[in-house]
Scaffold this motif. Structure first.
Motif, PDB file in Angstrom:
ATOM      1  N   LYS A   9     -29.507 -35.354  25.103  1.00 15.31           N
ATOM      2  CA  LYS A   9     -28.532 -34.588  25.887  1.00 15.31           C
ATOM      3  C   LYS A   9     -29.219 -33.802  27.006  1.00 15.31           C
ATOM      4  N   ALA A  10     -30.372 -33.207  26.683  1.00 16.54           N
ATOM      5  CA  ALA A  10     -31.111 -32.438  27.685  1.00 16.54           C
ATOM      6  C   ALA A  10     -31.609 -33.344  28.807  1.00 16.54           C
ATOM      7  N   THR A  11     -32.031 -34.549  28.443  1.00 15.22           N
ATOM      8  CA  THR A  11     -32.530 -35.494  29.436  1.00 15.22           C
ATOM      9  C   THR A  11     -31.408 -35.984  30.339  1.00 15.22           C
ATOM     10  N   ILE A  12     -30.239 -36.219  29.764  1.00 16.54           N
ATOM     11  CA  ILE A  12     -29.080 -36.624  30.564  1.00 16.54           C
ATOM     12  C   ILE A  12     -28.697 -35.505  31.537  1.00 16.54           C
ATOM     13  N   ASN A  13     -28.676 -34.276  31.052  1.00 15.50           N
ATOM     14  CA  ASN A  13     -28.353 -33.139  31.919  1.00 15.50           C
ATOM     15  C   ASN A  13     -29.388 -32.967  33.029  1.00 15.50           C
ATOM     16  N   ALA A  14     -30.647 -33.203  32.676  1.00 17.41           N
ATOM     17  CA  ALA A  14     -31.703 -33.116  33.690  1.00 17.41           C
ATOM     18  C   ALA A  14     -31.501 -34.177  34.754  1.00 17.41           C
ATOM     19  N   MET A  88     -34.040 -40.841  34.440  1.00 20.88           N
ATOM     20  CA  MET A  88     -32.683 -40.632  34.949  1.00 20.88           C
ATOM     21  C   MET A  88     -31.762 -41.795  34.596  1.00 20.88           C
ATOM     22  N   THR A  89     -32.343 -42.939  34.249  1.00 16.91           N
ATOM     23  CA  THR A  89     -31.491 -44.073  33.872  1.00 16.91           C
ATOM     24  C   THR A  89     -30.667 -43.764  32.628  1.00 16.91           C
ATOM     25  N   LEU A  90     -31.104 -42.804  31.838  1.00 15.66           N
ATOM     26  CA  LEU A  90     -30.323 -42.413  30.668  1.00 15.66           C
ATOM     27  C   LEU A  90     -28.983 -41.814  31.113  1.00 15.66           C
ATOM     28  N   ALA A  91     -29.018 -41.001  32.159  1.00 18.37           N
ATOM     29  CA  ALA A  91     -27.771 -40.442  32.715  1.00 18.37           C
ATOM     30  C   ALA A  91     -26.937 -41.542  33.365  1.00 18.37           C
ATOM     31  N   MET A  93     -26.898 -44.760  32.383  1.00 17.14           N
ATOM     32  CA  MET A  93     -26.307 -45.520  31.286  1.00 17.14           C
ATOM     33  C   MET A  93     -25.106 -44.795  30.684  1.00 17.14           C
ATOM     34  N   ASP A  94     -25.172 -43.472  30.676  1.00 18.09           N
ATOM     35  CA  ASP A  94     -24.076 -42.667  30.131  1.00 18.09           C
ATOM     36  C   ASP A  94     -22.999 -42.405  31.180  1.00 18.09           C
ATOM     37  N   ARG A  95     -23.146 -43.023  32.353  1.00 15.80           N
ATOM     38  CA  ARG A  95     -22.168 -42.927  33.443  1.00 15.80           C
ATOM     39  C   ARG A  95     -21.957 -41.498  33.942  1.00 15.80           C
ATOM     40  N   LYS A  96     -23.035 -40.715  33.887  1.00 13.25           N
ATOM     41  CA  LYS A  96     -22.962 -39.352  34.403  1.00 13.25           C
ATOM     42  C   LYS A  96     -23.438 -39.277  35.857  1.00 13.25           C
ATOM     43  N   ILE A  97     -24.186 -40.283  36.298  1.00 10.85           N
ATOM     44  CA  ILE A  97     -24.596 -40.388  37.691  1.00 10.85           C
ATOM     45  C   ILE A  97     -24.363 -41.824  38.140  1.00 10.85           C
ATOM     46  N   THR A  98     -24.347 -42.032  39.446  1.00  7.03           N
ATOM     47  CA  THR A  98     -24.132 -43.375  39.972  1.00  7.03           C
ATOM     48  C   THR A  98     -25.468 -44.038  40.314  1.00  7.03           C
ATOM     49  N   PHE A  99     -25.433 -45.356  40.484  1.00  7.84           N
ATOM     50  CA  PHE A  99     -26.647 -46.079  40.877  1.00  7.84           C
ATOM     51  C   PHE A  99     -27.105 -45.634  42.255  1.00  7.84           C
ATOM     52  N   SER A 100     -26.173 -45.294  43.122  1.00  3.95           N
ATOM     53  CA  SER A 100     -26.516 -44.807  44.455  1.00  3.95           C
ATOM     54  C   SER A 100     -27.284 -43.494  44.376  1.00  3.95           C
ATOM     55  N   GLN A 101     -26.848 -42.595  43.499  1.00  7.06           N
ATOM     56  CA  GLN A 101     -27.551 -41.313  43.323  1.00  7.06           C
ATOM     57  C   GLN A 101     -28.951 -41.538  42.762  1.00  7.06           C
ATOM     58  N   LEU A 102     -29.052 -42.447  41.804  1.00 11.62           N
ATOM     59  CA  LEU A 102     -30.350 -42.772  41.213  1.00 11.62           C
ATOM     60  C   LEU A 102     -31.287 -43.333  42.267  1.00 11.62           C
ATOM     61  N   SER A 103     -30.806 -44.283  43.046  1.00 19.72           N
ATOM     62  CA  SER A 103     -31.631 -44.936  44.064  1.00 19.72           C
ATOM     63  C   SER A 103     -32.101 -43.940  45.120  1.00 19.72           C
ATOM     64  N   TYR A 248     -30.896 -44.598  24.285  1.00 19.63           N
ATOM     65  CA  TYR A 248     -29.466 -44.686  24.591  1.00 19.63           C
ATOM     66  C   TYR A 248     -28.737 -45.448  23.487  1.00 19.63           C
ATOM     67  N   LEU A 249     -29.302 -46.572  23.068  1.00 22.86           N
ATOM     68  CA  LEU A 249     -28.682 -47.379  22.019  1.00 22.86           C
ATOM     69  C   LEU A 249     -28.617 -46.624  20.690  1.00 22.86           C
ATOM     70  N   ILE A 250     -29.626 -45.799  20.445  1.00 22.45           N
ATOM     71  CA  ILE A 250     -29.678 -45.075  19.163  1.00 22.45           C
ATOM     72  C   ILE A 250     -28.738 -43.873  19.144  1.00 22.45           C
ATOM     73  N   TYR A 251     -28.739 -43.081  20.214  1.00 24.76           N
ATOM     74  CA  TYR A 251     -28.061 -41.788  20.169  1.00 24.76           C
ATOM     75  C   TYR A 251     -26.797 -41.674  21.025  1.00 24.76           C
ATOM     76  N   VAL A 252     -26.588 -42.586  21.972  1.00 20.89           N
ATOM     77  CA  VAL A 252     -25.460 -42.418  22.885  1.00 20.89           C
ATOM     78  C   VAL A 252     -24.445 -43.545  22.761  1.00 20.89           C
ATOM     79  N   TYR A 253     -24.911 -44.755  22.727  1.00 18.82           N
ATOM     80  CA  TYR A 253     -24.009 -45.917  22.759  1.00 18.82           C
ATOM     81  C   TYR A 253     -23.079 -45.945  21.556  1.00 18.82           C
ATOM     82  N   LYS A 254     -21.845 -46.168  21.830  1.00 17.84           N
ATOM     83  CA  LYS A 254     -20.860 -46.267  20.758  1.00 17.84           C
ATOM     84  C   LYS A 254     -20.130 -47.607  20.896  1.00 17.84           C
ATOM     85  N   LYS A 255     -20.125 -48.376  19.838  1.00 16.47           N
ATOM     86  CA  LYS A 255     -19.501 -49.707  19.862  1.00 16.47           C
ATOM     87  C   LYS A 255     -17.972 -49.570  19.923  1.00 16.47           C
TER      88      LYS A 255
END
Length: 255
Positions: A9-14, A88-91, A93-103, A248-255
């Motif tokens: 969660k802290a990494t996603i917020n960062a 930042m790819t963790l954020a 993957m969780d759809r908290k940022i866009t690919f454009s923002q990451l790039s 992400y698969l362990i702690y965030v992803y939900k089937k």
């Protein structure tokens, strides 16, 4: 100390906060990070050359022991480092940022890191510190010439292994709630990657440009094609795909 799911969660917020930085902030903080990592790289050259006359094993360890100060400065004083920002790819993957923002962040921070690295290398090369000790200059030149001699595969794989460890150092630092804890969280992993001989793109920006400024028999095209490009790709695979992907698969992803 944060638990693993809390670190996520802290990494996603960062990652969200990093994406919100202005272009100027990304560039300037990137320049600082390039300088900070360069300080550690310079110390690595100086101490490993000095002790190398007596014992190569001790020299390698001591060089690795001083190098982590760069990431300590980045994470505690505050700066933007491309390899750490791979998380930042963790954020993303969780759809908290866009690919454009990451790039945008990665591009501007990488450019800033490169500017800071070559700026420090140029200043040190012009300061007389290396001219006054030909052994240190020869060590710096030897490092740069060796690193442009890697095959693409070798540079890529060493880059993958390196940033797996680097982002884990950032990960552990996020778990620590005090400066002492952060220092230890950073020191052990970064010492490990350096003593293991893995490849860090931003550190190599300093090592390679320093060798170039001191007269190494290398070209800028060799610096990029033989080292920085494959190492950067490896860093992305290790730090932006493998580690954040698994967590992400362990702690965030939900089937």
């Amino acid at each position: 100390m944060l638990k693993p799911n809390e670190i996520v969660k802290a990494t996603i917020n960062a990652g969200i906060n990093k994406a919100k930085l202005s272009s100027l902030q990304m560039i300037l903080l990137g320049i600082l990070a390039g300088i900070f990592i360069g300080f550690g790289a310079h110390a690595n050259i100086a101490i490993s050359q000095t002790l190398g006359r007596f014992d190569i094993g001790v020299a390698t360890f001591m060089g690795a022991a001083v190098f982590p100060v760069g990431l300590m400065l980045v994470l505690i004083a505050g700066a933007e480092l491309f390899t750490g920002n791979n998380l930042m790819t963790l954020a993303l993957m969780d759809r908290k940022i866009t690919f454009s923002q990451l790039s945008k962040n990665w591009s501007l921070v990488y450019i800033g890191n490169f500017i800071g690295s070559i700026l420090l290398a140029y200043i040190i090369s012009e300061s007389g510190l290396y001219e006054s000790n030909s052994d240190i200059a020869n060590r710096a030149i030897g490092i740069s010439e060796a690193r442009v001699g890697f095959t693409f595969q070798a540079a890529l794989l060493r880059g993958i292994l390196c940033n797996i460890i680097v982002v884990l150092a950032v990960w552990l630092s996020s778990a620590s709630q005090n400066v002492i804890g952060k220092l230890f969280s950073i020191w052990f992993p970064i010492m490990l990657f350096v003593v293991s001989g893995f490849e860090h793109s931003v550190a190599n920006m300093f090592f390679l440009s320093m060798g170039k400024f001191l007269g190494a028999n290398i070209t800028w095209s060799e610096i990029w094609i033989n080292n920085l490009i494959p190492v950067t790709l490896g860093n992305i695979i290790g730090g932006a795909i493998i580690i954040p992907g698994i967590y992400y698969l362990i702690y965030v992803y939900k089937k």
